[in-house]
Design an enzyme around this catalytic site. Structure first.
Site, PDB file in Angstrom:
ATOM      1  N   TYR A 168     -25.254  98.664  12.161  1.00  0.00           N
ATOM      2  CA  TYR A 168     -24.547  98.291  10.929  1.00  0.00           C
ATOM      3  C   TYR A 168     -24.418  96.779  10.841  1.00  0.00           C
ATOM      4  O   TYR A 168     -24.487  96.063  11.845  1.00  0.00           O
ATOM      5  CB  TYR A 168     -23.158  98.947  10.874  1.00  0.00           C
ATOM      6  CG  TYR A 168     -22.153  98.392  11.861  1.00  0.00           C
ATOM      7  CD1 TYR A 168     -21.365  97.279  11.550  1.00  0.00           C
ATOM      8  CD2 TYR A 168     -21.961  98.983  13.108  1.00  0.00           C
ATOM      9  CE1 TYR A 168     -20.439  96.774  12.450  1.00  0.00           C
ATOM     10  CE2 TYR A 168     -21.041  98.490  14.008  1.00  0.00           C
ATOM     11  CZ  TYR A 168     -20.276  97.383  13.680  1.00  0.00           C
ATOM     12  OH  TYR A 168     -19.360  96.874  14.580  1.00  0.00           O
ATOM     13  N   CYS A 169     -24.218  96.293   9.608  1.00  0.00           N
ATOM     14  CA  CYS A 169     -23.977  94.875   9.365  1.00  0.00           C
ATOM     15  C   CYS A 169     -23.109  94.753   8.115  1.00  0.00           C
ATOM     16  O   CYS A 169     -22.600  95.750   7.610  1.00  0.00           O
ATOM     17  CB  CYS A 169     -25.292  94.103   9.230  1.00  0.00           C
ATOM     18  SG  CYS A 169     -26.377  94.721   7.909  1.00  0.00           S
ATOM     19  N   THR A 170     -22.926  93.548   7.605  1.00  0.00           N
ATOM     20  CA  THR A 170     -21.977  93.315   6.515  1.00  0.00           C
ATOM     21  C   THR A 170     -22.310  94.107   5.253  1.00  0.00           C
ATOM     22  O   THR A 170     -21.502  94.885   4.754  1.00  0.00           O
ATOM     23  CB  THR A 170     -21.911  91.816   6.181  1.00  0.00           C
ATOM     24  OG1 THR A 170     -21.608  91.084   7.369  1.00  0.00           O
ATOM     25  CG2 THR A 170     -20.839  91.542   5.129  1.00  0.00           C
ATOM     26  N   ILE A 213     -20.864  97.520   6.017  1.00  0.00           N
ATOM     27  CA  ILE A 213     -19.416  97.641   6.174  1.00  0.00           C
ATOM     28  C   ILE A 213     -18.720  97.571   4.822  1.00  0.00           C
ATOM     29  O   ILE A 213     -17.741  98.276   4.571  1.00  0.00           O
ATOM     30  CB  ILE A 213     -18.889  96.508   7.082  1.00  0.00           C
ATOM     31  CG1 ILE A 213     -19.656  96.450   8.395  1.00  0.00           C
ATOM     32  CG2 ILE A 213     -17.393  96.686   7.349  1.00  0.00           C
ATOM     33  CD1 ILE A 213     -19.553  95.105   9.103  1.00  0.00           C
TER      34      ILE A 213
END
Length: 318
Positions: free
Chosen positions: A176-178, A205
């Site tokens: 996952y990332c921003t 996220i």
């Protein structure tokens, strides 16, 4: 709130990034938008702010372009601009992974997980959750149980994975990332490296935090953002602070840049300790002749020298 912050990306073909950037900058300025947009032959990656009317016009303008007709915008309400200027820059990549053998996420990328599916992955002991962001982003907030790669730049992530491959052997890997853009390419790279079961949080996220069912559950701390807001809340279920003050280790969610312009390290620090330690991360940075905190606050030489002794006390109690 009459302003909005838009976070978006799209992997698509842009034949002439230089001309596109020039034209796009003119459009953004004409609509009083501020932000930072990267464009390359592989697509667009942007964050910008403006009034609701201006940002709605921008989204309509982009969706009218065949290349961006289905581009998803993540929208946050804001009290004002989240940026001071407007930049549109042509780049080699819209996320800098610097691979010798590049990955095209339109053809190779990990399985997309919805927020609800991702929450199930968080609850699964046989799934490895990898945070694809930088260390300072992780330290402010992350998903419970996620692995923290010890990196300061996205391009260093592949090497870290190769060095720690044993951690992920025979496991399902979810990353996952921003907002999702880094994982599009990173998960594709994992597949090319031989990882067989690879998935990613679709929309990142930012999407997970707004989902009406997950409500940001299992997220601890705040999410780091690359604009003047610095951080935003994600977990609507419970509030936790995991960030720690650079100097005393107390709970802290306040990021600053070290006052030494040659350092510029991002540290979590309370207002009290920022004052006490002259806005710097170390004694060497605090005494730097171009200390920005000293200059901005018109601190006299005598006061400067006096506050430098605070670092002596810090070392004595370390």
């Amino acid at each position: 709130m009459n302003y909005q912050v838009l976070l978006y990306y799209k992997y698509t073909t842009i034949d002439d990034p230089e001309q596109f950037a020039q034209d796009h900058l003119a459009f953004c300025k004409a609509h009083h938008l501020k932000g930072r947009i990267l464009v390359s032959t592989e697509g667009i990656n942007g964050t910008l702010s403006g009034t609701k009317e201006e940002t709605e016009q921008y989204m309509a303008h982009m969706h009218a372009d065949e290349r961006f007709k289905d581009m998803v915008f993540k929208i946050d309400e804001a009290e004002g601009h989240a940026f001071k200027k407007m930049h549109v820059r042509p780049r080699k990549e819209i996320v800098a992974l610097d691979l010798e053998d590049d990955v095209d996420p339109r053809h190779t990328t990990g399985q997309y997980l919805s927020p609800v599916e991702f929450r199930k992955a968080l609850e699964d002991d046989d799934t490895v959750i990898i945070d694809a962001r930088n260390d300072y982003e992780f330290d402010l907030g992350h998903f419970r149980g996620a692995i923290r790669p010890n990196i300061t730049r996205f391009r260093d992530l592949p090497d870290w994975i190769k060095e720690n491959k044993a951690l992920f052997a025979d496991k399902k890997v979810v990353t996952y990332c921003t907002g999702g853009i880094r994982c599009e390419k990173f998960s594709g790279w994992l597949l090319k490296e031989g990882f067989e079961d690879v998935a990613q949080l679709h929309g990142g996220i930012a999407t997970y935090g707004k989902d009406p069912e997950t409500k940001g559950e299992y997220w601890d701390g705040k999410m780091y953002v690359f604009d003047d807001r610095i951080s935003v809340n994600i977990n609507q279920v419970e509030k936790t602070i995991i960030g720690k003050d650079w100097f005393d280790g107390k709970p802290c969610e306040r990021y600053i840049n070290c006052a030494n312009p040659e350092c510029n390290k991002q540290i979590l620090v309370s207002e009290e300790n920022e004052t006490k330690y002259l806005g710097a991360c170390s004694y060497e940075c605090a005494k730097h002749e171009r200390n920005r905190y000293v200059q901005a606050n018109n601190i006299s030489d005598n006061e400067w020298q006096q506050r430098l002794t605070n670092f002596d006390d810090l070392h004595q109690h370390a």
